[in-house]
Design an enzyme around this catalytic site. Sequence first.
Site, PDB file in Angstrom:
ATOM      1  N   HIS A 197      33.632  43.775  34.721  1.00  0.00           N
ATOM      2  CA  HIS A 197      32.669  44.640  35.415  1.00  0.00           C
ATOM      3  C   HIS A 197      31.262  44.403  34.877  1.00  0.00           C
ATOM      4  O   HIS A 197      30.316  44.160  35.640  1.00  0.00           O
ATOM      5  CB  HIS A 197      33.091  46.097  35.212  1.00  0.00           C
ATOM      6  N   GLU A 198      31.112  44.478  33.554  1.00  0.00           N
ATOM      7  CA  GLU A 198      29.780  44.351  32.960  1.00  0.00           C
ATOM      8  C   GLU A 198      29.215  42.939  33.083  1.00  0.00           C
ATOM      9  O   GLU A 198      28.009  42.752  33.250  1.00  0.00           O
ATOM     10  CB  GLU A 198      29.808  44.786  31.489  1.00  0.00           C
TER      11      GLU A 198
END
Length: 620
Positions: free
Chosen positions: A406-407
């Site tokens: 995600h990051e």
Amino acid sequence: MHKHLVRNLFAVALTLPSFAFAAHPSETEADRWNLNDMYQSKADWDKDAVMLEVQLKQFQTCSGHLADNIARFKTCLDLNADLSKRYAKLASYAFQFRDQDTGDNAGMDLGQRSDILGSKVEEATSFLRPEILSIGAKKIQAFQAKEKGLKIYAHQLDDILRSGAHTLDKKGEELIATFGMATNTASAVYSTLSNAEMPWPKVKLSTGEEVRIDQAAYTKYRAAPNRADRQLVFDAFWGKWKEFERSYGVTFYEQLKRDSAYAKIRNYPDSLTQALDNNKLPREVYDTLVTQTRANLPTLHRYFKLRAKLLGVKDLRYFDIYPPLVSGDFKYPIKDGVRLMLESVKPLGDDYAKAMAKATTERWMDVYPRPRKRSGAYMNGAAYDVHPYLLLNYNDDYESVSTLGHEWGHAMHSYLANKHQPFISADYPTFTAEIASTTNEVFLLDHMLKIAKSDDERLLYLGSALENLRGTFFRQAMFADFEREVHAKVDKGESLTGEALSKIYGDILKSYHGDKEGVMKIDDTYAVEWAYIPHFYNRFYVFQYATSIAAGSMFADEILKGQTGARDKYLNILKAGGSAYPYELVKSAGVDLASPAPYQAVFVRMNKIMDQIEAIQAKR
């Protein structure tokens, strides 16, 4: 912070806090970010802060003289861009220095100094918008026609000019900037009360352990395997919030009134219209999200019924929504997590995959939890001339791998935007930010299911994806539903007490979770949950997590199917940064978030995941 002055500093994932308070045994220097890439020392930061102060004084000479001639106009815009870029780097260093050790006085001092600098930037540049408006579109367009160097400011100038009816004169804008520091009382009180001064209760768990149920402990123990413990934790935690229902009601009502007042000052009909207009988002996007979600609650209810079956619970309760659906000793050290992530993004092409692979070796990440390190996870891409940074609290489980992907989705978005756009148009709003992160999560799930070695492993990944859809789509849409209703009441001049807010939230909460249909029973005490949500102090923000996961699901599906041009259309969104209005940018890539289609894609995806889980269960 004003979107035309400094970049949004952080893209924050909706991840749970970390509770591993001891340093990771295998942590090395390579597992920590290298802030020296921004400044070699605090002394270098001090020098740059002095340079910013000099630039702010220089910029004051632009006030009243922007339209003197084309050269003057361009010089002032260039100076504004440069000082904004400098401040973004200063702020990034200050807050990341603080976040790596929140108990360090040097970090707190830097953070405070950065806040003061930010206020100075706001005040010193507050004349810019009203003066551009006073110059007028005709003259500015003439400037642009004669000076090619103004091309990079085309979108920002258009954004200012279109907001003419909502921008005050120079004195009015200066007043708003001055009062900016004095109008965050509600948020500050909420933060202090909820984090530092709540008299948290203690409970004795079935293990004999006595636990103080503060926010961190609640997040940890609400997923306890023992059902009686979960109920004990819920009753104690929400019971304490209920005791402060009046106080939080006053605090939130003040926030709602502030938002309503700013809408009126800016000549908007209501708070929602103003919030959406910041990025020229059509009202239909918000309304379609809520309408489609409400119409498809049976999909969410199906998930809750499946959850009850997997947990072996006949009468599902609200305190049953957090335990993991599958337990198992699956470990993913950071090296494996990075490898799995890199393998999963291959559908985005060699250039993307190679750039990400190289970046993962260059200390952009602060990987492991440590004492006093900030919890959760975020990506900061505001240090334009350096590179993005990621704060993680990696603990070797699958959720950590998912958060990693995600990051890094955010990081690659910033990397590509910074590479292809000048600073002034590289930053992107939340509306597109979460598309990059959620798309990468879809790729990760697809890859993990392909390489899973057992049904238990597949259930882990499928269950995680289901819970992500519940938390990132349905829960955020529910929040959006609530925000729309309470803001509308205050915009009409109605009063709201804590009790009234709990009634509104409780009705929505029960509707979404199927209380009347017998899907899940929710106690009235839990309806005070609205008081716990910090996002409500950032008006109409969280709905964009839901729209982003809808768009991301569509883009990922098209790319995985190999549809012609799908990958390039998606990557062009990332490369565009903030050079165009986000709704129009996403629509030009084939996803209209004001239509039902992307939301229907979410429901189809969720049902397919449940079909796979049920097929696995049927074999047992």
